[in-house]
Write a protein that holds these residues in place. Structure first.
Motif, PDB file in Angstrom:
ATOM      1  N   GLU A   1     -10.705 -14.568   5.638  1.00  0.00           N
ATOM      2  CA  GLU A   1      -9.565 -14.135   4.839  1.00  0.00           C
ATOM      3  C   GLU A   1     -10.090 -13.392   3.611  1.00  0.00           C
ATOM      4  OE1 GLU A   1      -7.535 -17.783   4.227  1.00  0.00           O
ATOM      5  OE2 GLU A   1      -6.397 -17.631   6.098  1.00  0.00           O
ATOM      6  N   LEU A   2      -9.299 -12.410   3.189  1.00  0.00           N
ATOM      7  CA  LEU A   2      -9.742 -11.489   2.155  1.00  0.00           C
ATOM      8  C   LEU A   2     -10.225 -12.198   0.886  1.00  0.00           C
ATOM      9  CD1 LEU A   2      -9.828  -8.472   2.115  1.00  0.00           C
ATOM     10  CD2 LEU A   2      -7.572  -8.446   1.094  1.00  0.00           C
TER      11      LEU A   2
ATOM     12  N   LEU B   1     -16.453  -3.880   1.334  1.00  0.00           N
ATOM     13  CA  LEU B   1     -15.798  -4.290   2.557  1.00  0.00           C
ATOM     14  C   LEU B   1     -14.677  -3.351   2.927  1.00  0.00           C
ATOM     15  CD1 LEU B   1     -12.841  -5.984   1.845  1.00  0.00           C
ATOM     16  CD2 LEU B   1     -14.575  -7.207   0.572  1.00  0.00           C
ATOM     17  N   ARG B   2     -14.329  -3.428   4.215  1.00  0.00           N
ATOM     18  CA  ARG B   2     -13.153  -2.744   4.723  1.00  0.00           C
ATOM     19  C   ARG B   2     -12.301  -3.825   5.362  1.00  0.00           C
ATOM     20  NH1 ARG B   2     -12.717   2.675   7.438  1.00  0.00           N
ATOM     21  NH2 ARG B   2     -10.882   2.411   8.715  1.00  0.00           N
ATOM     22  N   ALA B   3     -11.015  -3.788   5.129  1.00  0.00           N
ATOM     23  CA  ALA B   3     -10.169  -4.878   5.565  1.00  0.00           C
ATOM     24  C   ALA B   3      -8.756  -4.414   5.811  1.00  0.00           C
ATOM     25  CB  ALA B   3     -10.147  -5.967   4.489  1.00  0.00           C
ATOM     26  N   GLU B   4      -8.018  -5.184   6.602  1.00  0.00           N
ATOM     27  CA  GLU B   4      -6.572  -5.115   6.545  1.00  0.00           C
ATOM     28  C   GLU B   4      -6.172  -5.978   5.363  1.00  0.00           C
ATOM     29  OE1 GLU B   4      -4.556  -5.789  10.223  1.00  0.00           O
ATOM     30  OE2 GLU B   4      -6.034  -4.663  11.343  1.00  0.00           O
ATOM     31  N   SER B   5      -4.891  -5.994   5.034  1.00  0.00           N
ATOM     32  CA  SER B   5      -4.538  -6.640   3.774  1.00  0.00           C
ATOM     33  C   SER B   5      -4.834  -8.131   3.804  1.00  0.00           C
ATOM     34  CB  SER B   5      -3.076  -6.396   3.441  1.00  0.00           C
ATOM     35  OG  SER B   5      -2.266  -7.025   4.389  1.00  0.00           O
ATOM     36  N   ASP B   6      -4.958  -8.721   4.984  1.00  0.00           N
ATOM     37  CA  ASP B   6      -5.189 -10.162   4.985  1.00  0.00           C
ATOM     38  C   ASP B   6      -6.479 -10.605   5.672  1.00  0.00           C
ATOM     39  OD1 ASP B   6      -4.236  -9.353   7.391  1.00  0.00           O
ATOM     40  OD2 ASP B   6      -2.555 -10.739   7.473  1.00  0.00           O
TER      41      ASP B   6
ATOM     42  N   HIS C   1      -8.085   7.596   5.388  1.00  0.00           N
ATOM     43  CA  HIS C   1      -9.393   7.005   5.051  1.00  0.00           C
ATOM     44  C   HIS C   1     -10.416   8.109   4.785  1.00  0.00           C
ATOM     45  CE1 HIS C   1      -8.912   2.679   5.460  1.00  0.00           C
ATOM     46  NE2 HIS C   1      -8.299   2.807   6.612  1.00  0.00           N
TER      47      HIS C   1
ATOM     48  N   LYS D   1      -1.974   3.021  14.796  1.00  0.00           N
ATOM     49  CA  LYS D   1      -2.563   1.703  14.594  1.00  0.00           C
ATOM     50  C   LYS D   1      -1.545   0.685  14.099  1.00  0.00           C
ATOM     51  CE  LYS D   1      -6.637   1.740  12.297  1.00  0.00           C
ATOM     52  NZ  LYS D   1      -7.580   2.247  11.257  1.00  0.00           N
ATOM     53  N   GLY D   2      -1.587  -0.511  14.690  1.00  0.00           N
ATOM     54  CA  GLY D   2      -0.826  -1.634  14.168  1.00  0.00           C
ATOM     55  C   GLY D   2      -1.783  -2.652  13.564  1.00  0.00           C
ATOM     56  N   ARG D   3      -1.229  -3.799  13.170  1.00  0.00           N
ATOM     57  CA  ARG D   3      -2.047  -4.833  12.558  1.00  0.00           C
ATOM     58  C   ARG D   3      -2.998  -5.434  13.585  1.00  0.00           C
ATOM     59  NH1 ARG D   3       0.709  -9.757  11.266  1.00  0.00           N
ATOM     60  NH2 ARG D   3      -0.852 -11.115  10.311  1.00  0.00           N
ATOM     61  N   LEU D   4      -4.136  -5.931  13.125  1.00  0.00           N
ATOM     62  CA  LEU D   4      -5.101  -6.664  13.950  1.00  0.00           C
ATOM     63  C   LEU D   4      -5.515  -5.873  15.194  1.00  0.00           C
ATOM     64  CD1 LEU D   4      -3.352 -10.146  13.716  1.00  0.00           C
ATOM     65  CD2 LEU D   4      -5.305  -9.347  12.370  1.00  0.00           C
ATOM     66  N   GLY D   5      -5.716  -4.579  15.020  1.00  0.00           N
ATOM     67  CA  GLY D   5      -6.220  -3.753  16.114  1.00  0.00           C
ATOM     68  C   GLY D   5      -5.181  -3.415  17.180  1.00  0.00           C
TER      69      GLY D   5
ATOM     70  N   CYS E   1      -4.233  -7.940  -3.077  1.00  0.00           N
ATOM     71  CA  CYS E   1      -3.888  -6.821  -2.181  1.00  0.00           C
ATOM     72  C   CYS E   1      -2.756  -7.104  -1.200  1.00  0.00           C
ATOM     73  CB  CYS E   1      -5.117  -6.367  -1.413  1.00  0.00           C
ATOM     74  SG  CYS E   1      -6.259  -5.516  -2.480  1.00  0.00           S
ATOM     75  N   PRO E   2      -2.677  -8.294  -0.607  1.00  0.00           N
ATOM     76  CA  PRO E   2      -1.583  -8.517   0.348  1.00  0.00           C
ATOM     77  C   PRO E   2      -0.205  -8.283  -0.271  1.00  0.00           C
ATOM     78  CG  PRO E   2      -3.231 -10.243   0.575  1.00  0.00           C
ATOM     79  CD  PRO E   2      -3.613  -9.430  -0.639  1.00  0.00           C
TER      80      PRO E   2
ATOM     81  N   THR F   1       1.628  -4.919   0.634  1.00  0.00           N
ATOM     82  CA  THR F   1       2.408  -4.844   1.871  1.00  0.00           C
ATOM     83  C   THR F   1       3.855  -5.234   1.574  1.00  0.00           C
ATOM     84  OG1 THR F   1       0.457  -5.461   3.146  1.00  0.00           O
ATOM     85  CG2 THR F   1       2.579  -5.690   4.249  1.00  0.00           C
TER      86      THR F   1
ATOM     87  N   PRO G   1       4.481 -10.803   7.561  1.00  0.00           N
ATOM     88  CA  PRO G   1       4.269 -10.069   6.320  1.00  0.00           C
ATOM     89  C   PRO G   1       4.606  -8.595   6.411  1.00  0.00           C
ATOM     90  CG  PRO G   1       2.204 -10.222   7.511  1.00  0.00           C
ATOM     91  CD  PRO G   1       3.256 -10.887   8.368  1.00  0.00           C
TER      92      PRO G   1
ATOM     93  N   LEU H   1       1.039  -1.151   7.762  1.00  0.00           N
ATOM     94  CA  LEU H   1      -0.365  -1.538   7.936  1.00  0.00           C
ATOM     95  C   LEU H   1      -1.110  -1.223   6.648  1.00  0.00           C
ATOM     96  CD1 LEU H   1      -2.765  -2.478   9.621  1.00  0.00           C
ATOM     97  CD2 LEU H   1      -3.036  -0.125  10.422  1.00  0.00           C
ATOM     98  N   THR H   2      -1.512  -2.273   5.932  1.00  0.00           N
ATOM     99  CA  THR H   2      -2.229  -2.085   4.682  1.00  0.00           C
ATOM    100  C   THR H   2      -3.714  -2.302   4.940  1.00  0.00           C
ATOM    101  OG1 THR H   2      -0.320  -3.062   3.597  1.00  0.00           O
ATOM    102  CG2 THR H   2      -2.283  -2.759   2.253  1.00  0.00           C
ATOM    103  N   GLU H   3      -4.494  -1.250   4.791  1.00  0.00           N
ATOM    104  CA  GLU H   3      -5.944  -1.364   4.931  1.00  0.00           C
ATOM    105  C   GLU H   3      -6.577  -1.013   3.598  1.00  0.00           C
ATOM    106  OE1 GLU H   3      -6.893  -0.251   9.487  1.00  0.00           O
ATOM    107  OE2 GLU H   3      -6.258   1.430   8.252  1.00  0.00           O
ATOM    108  N   LEU H   4      -7.788  -1.490   3.374  1.00  0.00           N
ATOM    109  CA  LEU H   4      -8.394  -1.224   2.087  1.00  0.00           C
ATOM    110  C   LEU H   4      -9.894  -1.166   2.172  1.00  0.00           C
ATOM    111  CD1 LEU H   4      -9.562  -4.191   0.657  1.00  0.00           C
ATOM    112  CD2 LEU H   4      -7.179  -4.653   1.148  1.00  0.00           C
TER     113      LEU H   4
ATOM    114  N   SER I   1      -2.477 -15.434   6.233  1.00  0.00           N
ATOM    115  CA  SER I   1      -2.595 -14.486   7.347  1.00  0.00           C
ATOM    116  C   SER I   1      -2.163 -15.177   8.626  1.00  0.00           C
ATOM    117  CB  SER I   1      -4.065 -14.054   7.452  1.00  0.00           C
ATOM    118  OG  SER I   1      -4.236 -13.203   8.553  1.00  0.00           O
TER     119      SER I   1
END
Lengths: 338, 338
Positions: free
Chosen positions: A160-161, A209-214, B112, B134-138, B164-165, B168, B192, B206-209, B332
């Protein structure tokens, strides 16, 4: 997290002829290996073997060649070529895929590109020189050729983030324990990401790091260690040092130090993944600077705080006892004494 | 967060002639603009003007050309070209730099790349079609041409990682409020990152960071809205819907919807940055599905939990009241009713 270590798997599946040649010489233990034996073991012509040996010579390996006896390896350079790092490396994942560069902008830039291209967990990038070495918060890291360990490791934990900052602390423990074990030098950790000797910075850690929000996609763990630097530019002279300077010119060899560090880092990383941060926390605190001391925490996006550093919490945040008795949790800051 | 809106700054500094031509026609309000006036205002030859008008026609703009009167804009296509989105857009940052693509793998991939190259906060990527949405979790997001809003927004807040979450959730409120205002449809938020109509998914976030271990480098906020899709592939038919399907074939135009969404998103983002998540939380809860209902939370890396969803905490985590009375904080998970 079991099975054959990297270098054994490499032995079975490896296709890099130079790595295989070096392994055969390592196994020969200083004795001669005939060109015929090399050619047979590797399934290539004696001309090809001769060409590879010439390339290895250009990289600093020294061979004695004797007619009818073959070749004997006399000396290997202390440049952490991928073949050298991987030879005999006792890890399951870290370093199984290792890339060496003479010069890069920064090993972090390279590992990010590899990560985006799908490189596996444990991929390592090592450079002899960085021309744009990266520090925390956009700062630079002085990384001249031949004088340090400039390395990035790719991790892909299911994390988790909010737990990510803990990995900086895991890495700090791995580096401190490795360097103490290899040199006896009394390295200390300055929260969150610097390692100090006699109050001067000898090593820095940059966790990106690279991440999704969670949840995390990947972590790029950057490590810079000043190993044999004899001096620093004037603006760093008061705040930076090297293992060599602190040992009257005696610097450990980089290649074995990298190997031991990858082994220790993997051991602590697996421990962290399996048992959580509580398994790492006491080992971090055992080497922490400033615990019990008054400090100033300059935070990125909120007020500067002063108080007594009393430890870290289960998330890895620094705990600050304030004058009024409250405890503040510091997630991100630059720390100074006093 | 004050000053001229984007399109005014664009007017002063803009170099894109097509954007300027469209603005002049917009200002002419359906009346004729002479080729001479266009050529003078833009400082280019009448042949150049004619060439730009031809290109605009190829993009779907309809002009009437009358000798001695000039050109009159009759119709603009509902394709969210950058020029169209930026024309009259009332924002300070979001959309000031907008890139439109006919087809991309995914707008997230593009944003990106722009972020790594240093693009400013507020940069927007819009595509008419995504071939690898793209959706969440691949997971993937079905994004056929012409039927939806496939968009990514680049944000660069000074934010601690664990907050960050919340972004979203900020985006979810902006989308719900915009679509409700524009269509009257009773969109609801499923924690979420999904927005539902009649229990079916109409929009995903989809929040990526990219970050250092303690603070954010940038956020890539991806938004997918099914606008005018008339049907879905069989595997999605039971779980997905579009604004058009829910309005008996009446779909709002994409371009004005994107504009209003960028304006609302900027308004809420600035509010969040200035006042924190507490300014957003009640507006999120006002549109939340499942509050007070029994749910199952399937977590990525730990046990599945069942309980009553009772709200969100100050971090944006979902609060779950367990049978034994304890409250669990869910950072999550995938959520199902029951």
């Amino acid at each position: 997290m079991s099975g054959n270590p990297c270098w054994r798997r490499q032995e079975r599946f490896g296709t890099n002829v130079k790595e295989q040649i070096l392994r055969l010489f390592k196994e020969a233990n200083g004795q001669f290996v005939s060109g015929e034996a090399l050619s047979e073991a590797l399934g290539c012509s004696r001309t090809a073997i001769w060409k590879h040996i010439s390339e290895l010579r250009a990289q600093g390996y020294q061979f004695e060649a004797v007619r009818r006896s073959g070749y004997r390896l006399l000396a290997t350079p202390d440049i952490p070529y991928a073949e050298q790092v991987k030879a005999g490396l006792n890890t399951q994942r870290l370093g199984c895929e290792t890339h060496f560069f003479e010069t890069v902008e920064s090993t972090q830039t390279e590992i990010h590109a590899l990560a985006r291209a799908g490189a596996p967990e444990g991929t390592v990038v090592i450079a002899d020189e960085q021309v744009k070495g990266k520090g925390r918060l956009g700062r630079s890291w002085h990384s001249p050729p031949g004088s340090g360990i400039w390395m990035s490791v790719l991790l892909r934990p299911k994390l988790e983030l909010q737990r990510c900052p803990q990995l900086t602390l895991v890495a700090a423990v791995a580096i401190v324990e490795t360097i103490r074990e290899q040199t006896g030098l009394p390295l200390m950790i300055k929260w969150p990401n610097d390692l100090l000797l006699n109050g001067k910075k000898v090593c820095g850690i940059l966790t990106e790091l690279r991440a999704e929000s969670d949840c995390v996609d990947y972590i790029a763990l950057g490590i810079g260690i000043n190993v044999s630097s004899a001096s620093f530019p004037s603006e760093l002279a008061d705040i930076a040092t090297s293992l060599s300077i602190e040992q009257q010119g005696q610097a450990p060899l980089r290649t074995p130090l990298i190997k031991r560090l990858l082994e220790k880092l993997e051991e602590l990383y697996f421990l962290y993944v399996e048992q959580g941060f509580s398994a790492i926390k006491p080992r971090w605190e055992a080497h922490a600077l400033m615990l019990g001391k008054p400090i100033t925490a300059r935070r990125v996006n909120s007020a500067t705080l002063q108080g007594i550093a009393i430890g870290i919490d289960e998330q890895g945040a620094l705990l600050l006892r304030m004058e009024d008795g409250r405890t503040e949790h510091i997630y991100s800051a630059d720390i100074d004494m006093g």
